[in-house]
Design an enzyme around this catalytic site. Structure first.
Site, PDB file in Angstrom:
ATOM      1  N   ASP A 146      27.413  36.690  57.913  1.00 34.39           N
ATOM      2  CA  ASP A 146      27.948  35.818  56.851  1.00 34.39           C
ATOM      3  C   ASP A 146      28.062  34.364  57.315  1.00 34.39           C
ATOM      4  O   ASP A 146      28.892  33.607  56.800  1.00 34.39           O
ATOM      5  CB  ASP A 146      29.314  36.334  56.349  1.00 34.39           C
ATOM      6  CG  ASP A 146      29.229  37.739  55.787  1.00 34.39           C
ATOM      7  OD1 ASP A 146      28.198  38.058  55.155  1.00 34.39           O
ATOM      8  OD2 ASP A 146      30.172  38.526  55.991  1.00 34.39           O
TER       9      ASP A 146
ATOM     10  N   ASN B 197      21.960  35.923  50.821  1.00 36.09           N
ATOM     11  CA  ASN B 197      23.027  36.903  50.595  1.00 36.09           C
ATOM     12  C   ASN B 197      24.105  36.266  49.730  1.00 36.09           C
ATOM     13  O   ASN B 197      24.286  35.045  49.750  1.00 36.09           O
ATOM     14  CB  ASN B 197      23.630  37.293  51.960  1.00 36.09           C
ATOM     15  CG  ASN B 197      24.742  38.325  51.836  1.00 36.09           C
ATOM     16  OD1 ASN B 197      24.629  39.295  51.073  1.00 36.09           O
ATOM     17  ND2 ASN B 197      25.834  38.122  52.553  1.00 36.09           N
TER      18      ASN B 197
ATOM     19  N   SER C  64      30.161  32.791  47.739  1.00 29.84           N
ATOM     20  CA  SER C  64      29.197  31.886  48.373  1.00 29.84           C
ATOM     21  C   SER C  64      27.838  32.569  48.446  1.00 29.84           C
ATOM     22  O   SER C  64      27.752  33.761  48.730  1.00 29.84           O
ATOM     23  CB  SER C  64      29.612  31.577  49.820  1.00 29.84           C
ATOM     24  OG  SER C  64      30.966  31.202  49.905  1.00 29.84           O
TER      25      SER C  64
ATOM     26  N   HIS D  46      28.266  36.476  49.171  1.00 32.63           N
ATOM     27  CA  HIS D  46      29.443  36.975  49.864  1.00 32.63           C
ATOM     28  C   HIS D  46      30.691  36.615  49.052  1.00 32.63           C
ATOM     29  O   HIS D  46      30.817  35.482  48.598  1.00 32.63           O
ATOM     30  CB  HIS D  46      29.514  36.344  51.262  1.00 32.63           C
ATOM     31  CG  HIS D  46      30.674  36.830  52.048  1.00 32.63           C
ATOM     32  ND1 HIS D  46      30.702  38.089  52.628  1.00 32.63           N
ATOM     33  CD2 HIS D  46      31.878  36.264  52.321  1.00 32.63           C
ATOM     34  CE1 HIS D  46      31.864  38.257  53.233  1.00 32.63           C
ATOM     35  NE2 HIS D  46      32.586  37.168  53.060  1.00 32.63           N
TER      36      HIS D  46
HETATM   37  C1  GRF Z   1      29.653  41.781  45.632  1.00 35.64           C
HETATM   38  O1  GRF Z   1      31.024  41.456  45.650  1.00 35.64           O
HETATM   39  C2  GRF Z   1      28.934  40.969  46.666  1.00 35.64           C
HETATM   40  O2  GRF Z   1      29.472  39.691  46.854  1.00 35.64           O
HETATM   41  C3  GRF Z   1      29.130  41.766  47.910  1.00 35.64           C
HETATM   42  O3  GRF Z   1      29.047  43.115  47.489  1.00 35.64           O
HETATM   43  C4  GRF Z   1      29.404  43.200  46.111  1.00 35.64           C
HETATM   44  C5  GRF Z   1      28.245  43.837  45.413  1.00 35.64           C
HETATM   45  O4  GRF Z   1      28.543  44.171  44.088  1.00 35.64           O
HETATM   46  N1  GRF Z   1      28.171  41.379  48.907  1.00 35.64           N
HETATM   47  P1  GRF Z   1      27.388  44.701  43.134  1.00 35.64           P
HETATM   48  O5  GRF Z   1      26.751  45.917  43.815  1.00 35.64           O
HETATM   49  O6  GRF Z   1      26.394  43.597  42.928  1.00 35.64           O
HETATM   50  O7  GRF Z   1      28.070  45.090  41.855  1.00 35.64           O
END
Ligand code: GRF
Length: 220
Positions: free
Chosen positions: A154, A116, A145, A118
């Protein structure tokens, strides 16, 4: 000497990407796939209107939509999701803005091959509203991260982070935009590490090229 027919390129690591929204990280992953030695076998969204589905279609990647609203509980949704994902036989499952809490059955099914991204420097600010919370806490640096997913939200072993300075004029929006730009550089690098076979989840943390990575591991 090998005959020419003995030479073959190893097949790229197949990846399924899960999204719920814009899919800008998905876009970055699409653009780096051949260089990174991986292939996006499918994109799955729990939202039919996720813009990331359009990005996938434009790149010729198969898509699937599975609405969580059609399921009575998390376990049933996750087991339907598992069936869809496993049809594509991915080596790696990548969460890219997939806005769902995952059941323990799902997490253990993909243990060590589920990652993932984050938008904070974990372990700081797990959960949502990370940019506002970073500003409220007056941090001087913020970032993103990538981590292996475990049952703790997370909270799985961090693989790599990238940090940026917070400036006095920052708003949650300006911070989000600068962090997102870095996410687009960070995520493809980590997926390429996994594709090369050099990245593993162990009991002591993430391991890359036989080195256990500290949770503060920062890359450019
Ligand atoms: C990103 O900020 C990611 O870190 C979080 O959700 C957002 C997704 O953005 N988990 P996108 O859909 O990739 O534009």
């Amino acid at each position: 000497m090998n005959a020419p027919s003995d030479h073959h390129t190893p097949s790229p690591c197949s990846v399924v990407v899960l999204i719920s929204g814009s899919g800008s990280n998905l876009q970055a992953l699409i653009e780096s796939a051949s260089e990174g030695g991986y292939r996006i076998a499918a994109v799955v969204s729990n939202k039919a209107d996720a813009f990331g589905l359009t990005r996938a279609k434009e790149a010729g990647i198969p898509t699937a939509v599975l609405s969580h609203l059609a399921y009575a509980n998390r376990e049933d949704f996750d087991s339907a999701l598992t069936r869809i994902i496993d049809n594509f036989q991915p080596r790696l499952v990548v969460l890219a803005g997939f806005m769902r809490i995952l059941s323990s059955a799902f997490v253990s099914h993909y243990a060590g091959r589920l990652i993932n991204i984050h938008p904070s420097l974990l372990p700081d600010f797990p959960g949502i509203n990370t940019h506002q919370r970073a500003l409220d806490a007056n941090v001087t640096r913020h970032g993103a991260s990538v981590h292996f997913v475990t049952e703790e939200l997370d909270g799985g072993p961090v693989i790599a982070r990238h940090s940026i300075p917070v400036v006095p004029a920052d708003t949650p929006e300006s911070l989000a935009a600068r962090v997102l730009e870095q996410e687009h550089r960070l995520y493809p690098k980590v997926v390429a590490w996994f594709a090369s076979g050099d990245l593993k989840m162990t009991e002591r943390g993430a391991r890359h090229a036989n080195i256990t990575l500290p949770h503060t591991h920062e890359i450019e």
